[in-house]
Design an enzyme around this catalytic site. Structure first.
Site, PDB file in Angstrom:
ATOM      1  N   SER A  88       1.724  -1.656  -7.342  1.00 38.22           N
ATOM      2  CA  SER A  88       1.426  -2.831  -8.185  1.00 38.22           C
ATOM      3  C   SER A  88       0.391  -3.745  -7.529  1.00 38.22           C
ATOM      4  CB  SER A  88       2.710  -3.605  -8.528  1.00 38.22           C
ATOM      5  OG  SER A  88       3.526  -3.846  -7.412  1.00 38.22           O
ATOM      6  N   LEU A 104       0.830  -1.207   0.000  1.00 36.12           N
ATOM      7  CA  LEU A 104       0.000   0.000   0.000  1.00 36.12           C
ATOM      8  C   LEU A 104       0.865   1.258   0.000  1.00 36.12           C
ATOM      9  CD1 LEU A 104      -2.578  -1.053   2.774  1.00 36.12           C
ATOM     10  CD2 LEU A 104      -3.041  -0.883   0.307  1.00 36.12           C
ATOM     11  N   SER A 105       0.288   2.357  -0.420  1.00 35.48           N
ATOM     12  CA  SER A 105       0.956   3.648  -0.293  1.00 35.48           C
ATOM     13  C   SER A 105       1.256   3.896   1.191  1.00 35.48           C
ATOM     14  CB  SER A 105       0.048   4.753  -0.833  1.00 35.48           C
ATOM     15  OG  SER A 105       0.653   6.007  -0.633  1.00 35.48           O
ATOM     16  N   GLY A 106       2.465   4.277   1.495  1.00 33.95           N
ATOM     17  CA  GLY A 106       2.845   4.544   2.882  1.00 33.95           C
ATOM     18  C   GLY A 106       3.249   3.302   3.660  1.00 33.95           C
ATOM     19  N   ALA A 107       3.255   2.143   3.006  1.00 32.94           N
ATOM     20  CA  ALA A 107       3.634   0.911   3.716  1.00 32.94           C
ATOM     21  C   ALA A 107       5.116   0.917   4.071  1.00 32.94           C
ATOM     22  CB  ALA A 107       3.290  -0.313   2.871  1.00 32.94           C
ATOM     23  N   GLY A 108       5.912   1.619   3.254  1.00 25.80           N
ATOM     24  CA  GLY A 108       7.351   1.705   3.565  1.00 25.80           C
ATOM     25  C   GLY A 108       8.271   1.254   2.448  1.00 25.80           C
ATOM     26  N   LYS A 109       7.730   1.099   1.248  1.00 25.66           N
ATOM     27  CA  LYS A 109       8.524   0.578   0.126  1.00 25.66           C
ATOM     28  C   LYS A 109       9.760   1.449  -0.133  1.00 25.66           C
ATOM     29  CE  LYS A 109       4.914   0.861  -2.663  1.00 25.66           C
ATOM     30  NZ  LYS A 109       3.915   1.348  -1.673  1.00 25.66           N
ATOM     31  N   THR A 110       9.536   2.741  -0.310  1.00 28.10           N
ATOM     32  CA  THR A 110      10.642   3.644  -0.658  1.00 28.10           C
ATOM     33  C   THR A 110      11.648   3.750   0.487  1.00 28.10           C
ATOM     34  OG1 THR A 110       9.223   4.919  -2.135  1.00 28.10           O
ATOM     35  CG2 THR A 110      11.205   6.021  -1.319  1.00 28.10           C
TER      36      THR A 110
HETATM   37  P1  ADP Z   1       5.702   3.791   0.238  1.00 32.66           P
HETATM   38  O1  ADP Z   1       6.940   3.913  -0.590  1.00 32.66           O
HETATM   39  O2  ADP Z   1       5.313   2.358   0.505  1.00 32.66           O
HETATM   40  O3  ADP Z   1       4.553   4.618  -0.226  1.00 32.66           O
HETATM   41  P2  ADP Z   1       7.147   5.400   2.090  1.00 32.66           P
HETATM   42  O4  ADP Z   1       8.435   4.681   2.303  1.00 32.66           O
HETATM   43  O5  ADP Z   1       7.114   6.560   1.149  1.00 32.66           O
HETATM   44  O6  ADP Z   1       6.038   4.323   1.694  1.00 32.66           O
HETATM   45  O7  ADP Z   1       6.554   5.909   3.485  1.00 32.66           O
HETATM   46  C1  ADP Z   1       6.519   5.066   4.593  1.00 32.66           C
HETATM   47  C2  ADP Z   1       6.485   5.952   5.838  1.00 32.66           C
HETATM   48  O8  ADP Z   1       6.360   5.129   6.986  1.00 32.66           O
HETATM   49  C3  ADP Z   1       7.761   6.763   6.001  1.00 32.66           C
HETATM   50  O9  ADP Z   1       7.424   8.043   6.476  1.00 32.66           O
HETATM   51  C4  ADP Z   1       8.525   5.977   7.074  1.00 32.66           C
HETATM   52  O10 ADP Z   1       9.367   6.790   7.830  1.00 32.66           O
HETATM   53  C5  ADP Z   1       7.381   5.421   7.925  1.00 32.66           C
HETATM   54  N1  ADP Z   1       7.713   4.209   8.644  1.00 32.66           N
HETATM   55  C6  ADP Z   1       7.502   3.995   9.950  1.00 32.66           C
HETATM   56  N2  ADP Z   1       7.905   2.780  10.337  1.00 32.66           N
HETATM   57  C7  ADP Z   1       8.378   2.181   9.240  1.00 32.66           C
HETATM   58  C8  ADP Z   1       8.956   0.904   8.987  1.00 32.66           C
HETATM   59  N3  ADP Z   1       9.120   0.016   9.949  1.00 32.66           N
HETATM   60  N4  ADP Z   1       9.335   0.605   7.716  1.00 32.66           N
HETATM   61  C9  ADP Z   1       9.182   1.506   6.723  1.00 32.66           C
HETATM   62  N5  ADP Z   1       8.649   2.733   6.888  1.00 32.66           N
HETATM   63  C10 ADP Z   1       8.258   3.079   8.143  1.00 32.66           C
END
Ligand code: ADP
Length: 186
Positions: free
Chosen positions: A87, A14-20
């Site tokens: 995806s 999901l968006s915000g899951a932590g991929k980037t």
């Molecule tokens: P995505 O690329 O999936 O949309 P992002 O990496 O842009 O997600 O954002 C994920 C957010 O969640 C970031 O602000 C990050 O700091 C926060 N976060 C908190 N805990 C975690 C973790 N365990 N792993 C990855 N991101 C985390």
């Protein structure tokens, strides 16, 4: 030149899951080891290679098709590709698997509620207010991977821990050399 194999590390979630966030840590660590790595990120790719596309099913499929072409060329030439794309469709991820070299499906898993709480880009608030259409998890589907090589639970582990477990997998599979005596991340 350092021995490495091409691979396609495919981060879905999901968006915000932590991929980037996780992909950047992996990228930095592997580049510091002198490996050839290219990170392909949805947000960046959508401003360049696929800026003509939106978020309908058809456009999402085209987005991934074009990215797959790039990942295919890189991974078959011994570059490690780290791809971060929501995806949402399993059939599309299966297509990427079939097209690329050493495909590794990584499920970056966080409960929807956690992603909504994080709301990194303020997009969930807008999606829930009906201001953004076709938003994954709110008004568009997300199909979790059927059989991912790796799952990381970002609500239960740090980004460094997630990155370390993924790097360990790459070492175990022989895609990158084992770094002796370092737990460089995590
Ligand atoms: P995505 O690329 O999936 O949309 P992002 O990496 O842009 O997600 O954002 C994920 C957010 O969640 C970031 O602000 C990050 O700091 C926060 N976060 C908190 N805990 C975690 C973790 N365990 N792993 C990855 N991101 C985390």
């Amino acid at each position: 030149m350092i021995e490495q194999k091409g691979f396609t590390l495919w981060m879905t979630g999901l968006s915000g899951a932590g991929k980037t966030t996780i992909a950047r840590i992996i990228e930095d660590e592997l580049k510091a080891r002198g490996l050839r790595i290219e990170r392909l990120d949805g947000d960046v790719v959508r401003q360049s290679l696929t800026r003509d596309l939106g978020f309908t099913k058809e456009d999402r499929d085209k987005n991934i098709e074009r990215v797959t072409f790039v990942a295919k060329l890189l991974s078959r030439n011994d570059v490690g590709v780290i791809a971060c794309f929501i995806s949402p469709y399993q059939s599309v991820r299966d297509m990427v698997r079939a097209e690329t070299t050493n495909f590794i499906e990584v499920f970056v898993d966080a409960p929807l509620d956690t992603c909504i709480e994080r709301d990194v880009k303020g997009m969930y608030a807008k999606a829930m207010a009906g201001e953004i259409a076709n938003f994954t998890g709110i008004s568009d589907p997300y199909e979790p991977p059927d059989n991912p090589e790796i799952t990381v639970h970002t609500d239960q582990e740090t980004p460094e821990e997630s990155a370390a477990s993924i790097i360990r997998y790459l070492e175990e599979q022989g895609f990158i050399p084992v770094e002796v005596g370092t737990a460089a991340v995590g």
